[in-house]
Design an enzyme around this catalytic site. Structure first.
Site, PDB file in Angstrom:
ATOM      1  N   PRO A   2       0.807  -1.210   0.000  1.00 13.09           N
ATOM      2  CG  PRO A   2      -0.102  -1.123   2.122  1.00 13.09           C
ATOM      3  CD  PRO A   2       1.028  -1.689   1.370  1.00 13.09           C
ATOM      4  CD  GLU A   3       2.070   3.376  -4.429  1.00 13.94           C
ATOM      5  OE1 GLU A   3       2.117   4.578  -4.725  1.00 13.94           O
ATOM      6  OE2 GLU A   3       2.153   2.473  -5.266  1.00 13.94           O
ATOM      7  NE  ARG A 112       7.329 -10.196  -1.475  1.00 15.41           N
ATOM      8  CZ  ARG A 112       7.799  -9.294  -2.350  1.00 15.41           C
ATOM      9  NH1 ARG A 112       6.947  -8.566  -3.051  1.00 15.41           N
ATOM     10  NH2 ARG A 112       9.076  -9.142  -2.510  1.00 15.41           N
ATOM     11  NE  ARG A 155      17.421  16.248  -3.771  1.00 18.25           N
ATOM     12  CZ  ARG A 155      17.809  16.154  -2.510  1.00 18.25           C
ATOM     13  NH1 ARG A 155      18.435  15.087  -2.100  1.00 18.25           N
ATOM     14  NH2 ARG A 155      17.549  17.114  -1.678  1.00 18.25           N
TER      15      ARG A 155
END
Length: 274
Positions: A2-3, A112, A155
């Site tokens: 999930p995000e 997992r 960056r």
DNA sequence: CTTCACGCCTGTCAGC
DNA sequence: TGCTGACAGGCGTGAA
């Protein structure tokens, strides 16, 4: 798994059920999921505490308990939290069971087993570096266009990898990064500092729009994700590129491509994204 | 400091 | 049918 939109949906569906309930006991079937303190200490601290409030920061869920303690849960790839009454079936991959005084249960299941749980006094949350060092999250007051401009400016790494860095922006994951870049028309391998002002503005708006849509649709279910009531999300029907390799872009009709960027599967439209 | 490869786990699926 | 390898929504660590 999930995000931000999925964790927020879990928070909303679970909040009303756990708030005000007192934990009678905790079964820990897989102790290595407990990262702080030890599993026996975790059990001792959590038992007999009442859930005051359920909060979220990025992809972390924070159960604020009585006596100033906070139980922190990170679901990683396949963690799931279910609230259930005793008559309901238990998930095959259940690793923790919290039983409330009224007999209802909160299950932590994880295929997992990469998820992590902690409990500590509120004042010690700094121990969880991923939480204390997390950057501002989309849709928050701290996440502004000028902030995004600042973190992009120096960056030279790939824009996709930057967006996945939780210390810079909290809560984005692989699906919503691919979707944000697609909506903004930006190629995932572009150097972060190569984006024009116009592109940065488009990206800023795209991130907020995609995250808001994900929340509105109750998250994205590909396989494992379910909300606190065990129900699937709806946002998978609204994806532009994620998981759509060789399908046609809704804007231009080109075939969606899949590559690897920073070790993550990456989907984009070769015609719309530059 | 930034960037990248890798490990952690287990299950599913495509291809042979 | 059975096997193998690729892949999976995340993140911490260590090395360059």
């Amino acid at each position: 798994m999930p995000e931000l939109p999925e964790v927020e949906t879990i928070r909303r569906t679970l909040s009303k059920k756990v708030q005000g309930k007192t934990i009678r006991c905790v079964e820990i079937l897989l102790p290595r999921l407990i990262k702080w303190p030890s599993a026996p200490e975790f059990q001792a601290v959590v038992t007999h505490k009442t859930v005051k409030n359920l909060a979220r920061r990025g992809k972390y869920l924070l159960f604020y308990l009585s006596e100033g303690q906070v139980m922190v849960v990170h679901l990683r790839m396949t963690g799931r939290l279910y609230y259930r009454t005793p008559d309901m079936a238990r998930d095959r991959f259940t690793h923790l069971v919290f039983t409330f005084e009224n007999g209802d249960e909160l299950l932590y299941a994880d295929t997992r087993t990469l998820g992590t749980l902690y409990v500590m006094p509120e004042g010690e949350l700094w121990r969880i570096s991923g939480l204390s060092q997390m950057g501002p999250e989309p849709l928050s007051a701290e996440f502004t266009l000028s902030y995004l401009q600042t973190i992009l400016a120096k960056r030279k790494g790939k824009i996709k990898s930057l967006l996945l860095n939780q210390n810079l922006i909290g809560g984005l994951g692989n699906i919503y990064v691919d979707e944000s870049l697609a909506l903004a028309g930006i190629h995932p391998e572009r150097a972060a500092n190569s984006l024009t002002d116009e592109e940065t503005k488009n990206l800023f708006q795209a991130i907020n729009q995609v995250i808001q849509a994900g929340i509105d649709h109750g998250g994205t279910t590909f396989r494992d994700y379910r909300n606190g009531e065990g129900k699937s999300g709806d946002h998978q029907r609204h994806l532009r590129v994620y998981g759509r390799k060789n399908q046609l872009c809704a804007i231009c009709g080109s075939k969606i491509e899949r590559t690897e960027v920073g070790g993550r599967g990456t989907h984009y439209c070769p015609h719309c994204q530059h």
